[in-house]
Motif scaffolding. Structure first.
Motif, short mmCIF file in Angstrom:
data_model
loop_
_atom_site.label_atom_id
_atom_site.label_comp_id
_atom_site.label_asym_id
_atom_site.label_seq_id
_atom_site.Cartn_x
_atom_site.Cartn_y
_atom_site.Cartn_z
N ARG A 106 50.81 40.88 32.89
CA ARG A 106 49.73 40.73 33.03
C ARG A 106 49.09 41.18 35.06
NH1 ARG A 106 45.66 36.54 30.85
NH2 ARG A 106 43.69 38.15 31.19
N ILE A 107 50.11 40.62 36.08
CA ILE A 107 49.79 40.49 37.12
C ILE A 107 50.18 42.51 37.77
CG2 ILE A 107 50.14 39.85 39.81
CD1 ILE A 107 50.76 37.23 38.19
N GLY A 108 49.11 43.37 38.55
CA GLY A 108 48.94 45.23 38.59
C GLY A 108 49.01 44.04 40.32
N ASP A 109 48.44 44.74 40.83
CA ASP A 109 48.54 45.75 42.56
C ASP A 109 48.00 44.40 43.23
OD1 ASP A 109 49.42 47.97 42.40
OD2 ASP A 109 47.72 48.86 41.98
N SER A 110 48.68 44.23 44.15
CA SER A 110 48.36 43.06 45.34
C SER A 110 47.25 43.42 46.62
CB SER A 110 49.52 42.13 45.63
OG SER A 110 49.85 41.88 45.01
N TYR A 111 46.39 42.48 46.95
CA TYR A 111 45.94 43.12 48.14
C TYR A 111 45.37 41.73 48.88
CZ TYR A 111 44.65 46.51 45.20
OH TYR A 111 44.70 48.61 44.16
N TYR A 112 44.91 41.99 50.25
CA TYR A 112 44.84 41.32 50.68
C TYR A 112 43.22 40.85 50.86
CZ TYR A 112 49.38 39.68 52.47
OH TYR A 112 50.99 39.91 52.73
N ALA A 140 39.53 35.45 39.00
CA ALA A 140 38.16 35.73 38.57
C ALA A 140 37.46 37.11 38.74
CB ALA A 140 38.37 36.20 40.23
N LYS A 141 36.66 36.84 38.80
CA LYS A 141 36.12 38.97 37.91
C LYS A 141 35.71 39.56 38.64
CE LYS A 141 34.85 37.90 32.81
NZ LYS A 141 33.35 37.78 31.91
N ASN A 146 33.94 51.41 39.11
CA ASN A 146 32.63 51.37 37.95
C ASN A 146 33.43 50.75 36.95
OD1 ASN A 146 30.93 52.84 39.29
ND2 ASN A 146 32.28 54.50 38.85
N ARG A 147 34.07 49.90 37.04
CA ARG A 147 35.08 49.11 35.91
C ARG A 147 35.13 47.45 36.62
NH1 ARG A 147 41.45 49.10 34.00
NH2 ARG A 147 41.63 47.91 32.74
N GLU A 148 34.95 46.41 34.99
CA GLU A 148 34.88 45.24 35.70
C GLU A 148 36.37 44.93 35.57
OE1 GLU A 148 31.93 41.55 35.00
OE2 GLU A 148 32.93 42.63 32.85
N ARG A 149 36.82 43.94 36.19
CA ARG A 149 38.40 43.54 35.91
C ARG A 149 38.70 42.62 35.98
NH1 ARG A 149 41.90 48.43 37.80
NH2 ARG A 149 39.66 49.40 38.38
N LEU A 150 39.89 41.79 36.06
CA LEU A 150 39.92 40.18 35.98
C LEU A 150 41.41 40.46 37.41
CD1 LEU A 150 39.93 38.58 34.67
CD2 LEU A 150 41.53 38.48 33.15
N ARG A 166 45.48 42.71 34.34
CA ARG A 166 45.24 43.33 33.14
C ARG A 166 44.31 41.84 31.69
NH1 ARG A 166 50.20 44.98 34.42
NH2 ARG A 166 50.44 47.08 35.20
N TRP A 167 44.06 42.89 31.19
CA TRP A 167 42.69 42.40 30.01
C TRP A 167 43.92 42.05 28.47
CZ3 TRP A 167 37.92 40.32 31.70
CH2 TRP A 167 37.26 41.28 32.43
N PRO A 168 43.94 40.59 28.67
CA PRO A 168 44.84 40.66 27.21
C PRO A 168 44.84 41.60 26.39
CG PRO A 168 43.38 38.96 27.28
CD PRO A 168 42.53 39.37 28.34
#
Length: 333
Positions: A106-112, A140-141, A146-150, A166-168
Motif C-alpha cells: 500500500r505504500i507509494g512515493d515518499s516525501y520529507y 493521515a489524510k 484535487n484528490r484526497e489521499r491516505l 493506496r486506499w484498500p
C-alpha cells in the motif's frame, strides 16, 4: 533544500504544525529525446482534436468524463477547486498504528516534511519525539492534485517522512495468482532457509544500478566517437527446465558461502563481495574446449581410418604373393 512541492500543516489533535513537503527521492534515470534519425531533429507531440483533426492550443484543452458512449461531461478546474475538501491544506492525523500492521504494497512515493519557520520547530519536534517513543507510525489524510489521499508518517534520521498510501480498494487480490498446493520435503525447506541465511545482509546500501552505469558508458563512448564497449554477458536462465530442487539448493548455498569468503563452509565473519555475471571469456573458453574436443575426435577418427587402410593394403599384398607362389608350383609340376 529542494523546491517545496506543497505547503500546509500537520493537524495533530489541536496542535498545528506548518510544514513544507519536499521529495525524499531523486530520479537519476537517463531520459531520451525522440528524434528524427535522418537529421537528429526533435520530434514533438502534437495535440490534435479527434473530430476536426486540428491542433488544439493549451488554453482550449480541458477535462471531461465519459459517462456513456458518445457522452462526455466537461469538468472545469474551478469546479474541482470548489469541491468540499477538508484536507486541502492539511495533513490530518487520524490514527496511530504499529508499523508492522501496514502492508508494504500500500505504500507509494515518499516525501520529507520540513518545518516551515521557527514557529513550527517545537510542535514538529514534539510529534517526532512522540512517534519515536511510542514506536508507532501515524496514518493521515491529505489532499494533493484535487484528490484526497491516505498517508503514513514516520521518523527517519530526525526528519518526519510522509509516505503516500493506496486506499484498500486499490489493492488487487493475489488469490488467483498463487500456485496450486505442492508437496515439499522438510529437507528442502530447511535447505532453503539455509540459503536465506547465507544471503543475509545487514546493510544493502552498497547496491548500485549497473544498467544505469552501462548506459552512461555507452553514451560517453558514442559522444566521443569511440567504439561502443561490449556488454558483460551471463548465463541466460532456462525457463521451464525441470531441475533437481535439492541439488540446486545445495549448489546455491555453497556458491553463496564461497562468494562471501566462507570456503568449505567455515564460519566467521562473512565478507560480502559483489556478484557479477559471468564474463564472455568464460563462454569463449568453453567454446575453445568444445572445438578442441571436436578436433581431437576428428583426428582420432582420421588415424583409425588411415590405420585401417594400411592394414587392408598389407592383407591384399599377402594374398597376391600367395597366389603367385601357388601358380609357380603348378607350372613346375
Amino acid at each position: 533544500m529542494p523546491r517545496p512541492l506543497w505547503t500546509g500543516a500537520i493537524s495533530f489533535g489541536l496542535v498545528t504544525i506548518p510544514v513544507k513537503v519536499v521529495s525524499a527521492t531523486e530520479d537519476h534515470s537517463i531520459h531520451f529525446h525522440r528524434v528524427h534519425l535522418e537529421d537528429m531533429g526533435r520530434v514533438r507531440t502534437r495535440k490534435v482534436c479527434a473530430l476536426d483533426d486540428e491542433e488544439v492550443p493549451p488554453e482550449e484543452i480541458g477535462k471531461g468524463y465519459e459517462v456513456a458512449k458518445d457522452q462526455v461531461v466537461p469538468v472545469t478546474d474551478e469546479e474541482l477547486d470548489e469541491l468540499p475538501l477538508p484536507t486541502a491544506k492539511a495533513i490530518e492525523i487520524v490514527a496511530f498504528v504499529d508499523a508492522d500492521g501496514i502492508d508494504p504494497v500500500r505504500i507509494g512515493d515518499s516525501y520529507y516534511l520540513a518545518a516551515d519557520g521557527q514557529v513550527s520547530a517545537k510542535p514538529y519536534t514534539l510529534l517526532r519525539r512522540a512517534l519515536e517513543r511510542s514506536e508507532k507510525v501515524a496514518v493521515a489524510k491529505f489532499a494533493w492534485h484535487n484528490r484526497e489521499r491516505l498517508g503514513l508518517l514516520r521518523v527517519r534520521e530526525g526528519a518526519i517522512v510522509l509516505h503516500s498510501m493506496r486506499w484498500p480498494d486499490e489493492i488487487r487480490s493475489p488469490d488467483e495468482l498463487a500456485p496450486k498446493e505442492v508437496e515439499l520435503d522438510e529437507d528442502e525447506i530447511e535447505r532453503a532457509v539455509q540459503l536465506t541465511d547465507s544471503l543475509a545482509m545487514d546493510d544493502i546500501s552498497g547496491f548500485r544500478d549497473e544498467y544505469h552505469e552501462a548506459l552512461e558508458r555507452l553514451i560517453e563512448a558514442k559522444s566521443a566517437g569511440r567504439e561502443v564497449p561490449e556488454p558483460e554477458e551471463g548465463e541466460e536462465p532456462q525457463a521451464g527446465k525441470v531441475v533437481d530442487l535439492m541439488a540446486a539448493l545445495n549448489a546455491s548455498v555453497q556458491a553463496a558461502k564461497e562468494t562471501r569468503g566462507e570456503r568449505g563452509g567455515s564460519g566467521g565473519d562473512a565478507t560480502v563481495h559483489e556478484m557479477r555475471p559471468r564474463k564472455k571469456a568464460a563462454k569463449k573458453t568453453a567454446a575453445k574446449k568444445a572445438a578442441a574436443g571436436s578436433t581431437s575426435t576428428k583426428s582420432g577418427a582420421a588415424k583409425k581410418t588411415a590405420a585401417g587402410k594400411t592394414a587392408a593394403g598389407k592383407s591384399t599384398a599377402k594374398k597376391t604373393a600367395a597366389k603367385k607362389t601357388a601358380a609357380k608350383r603348378r607350372s613346375a609340376s
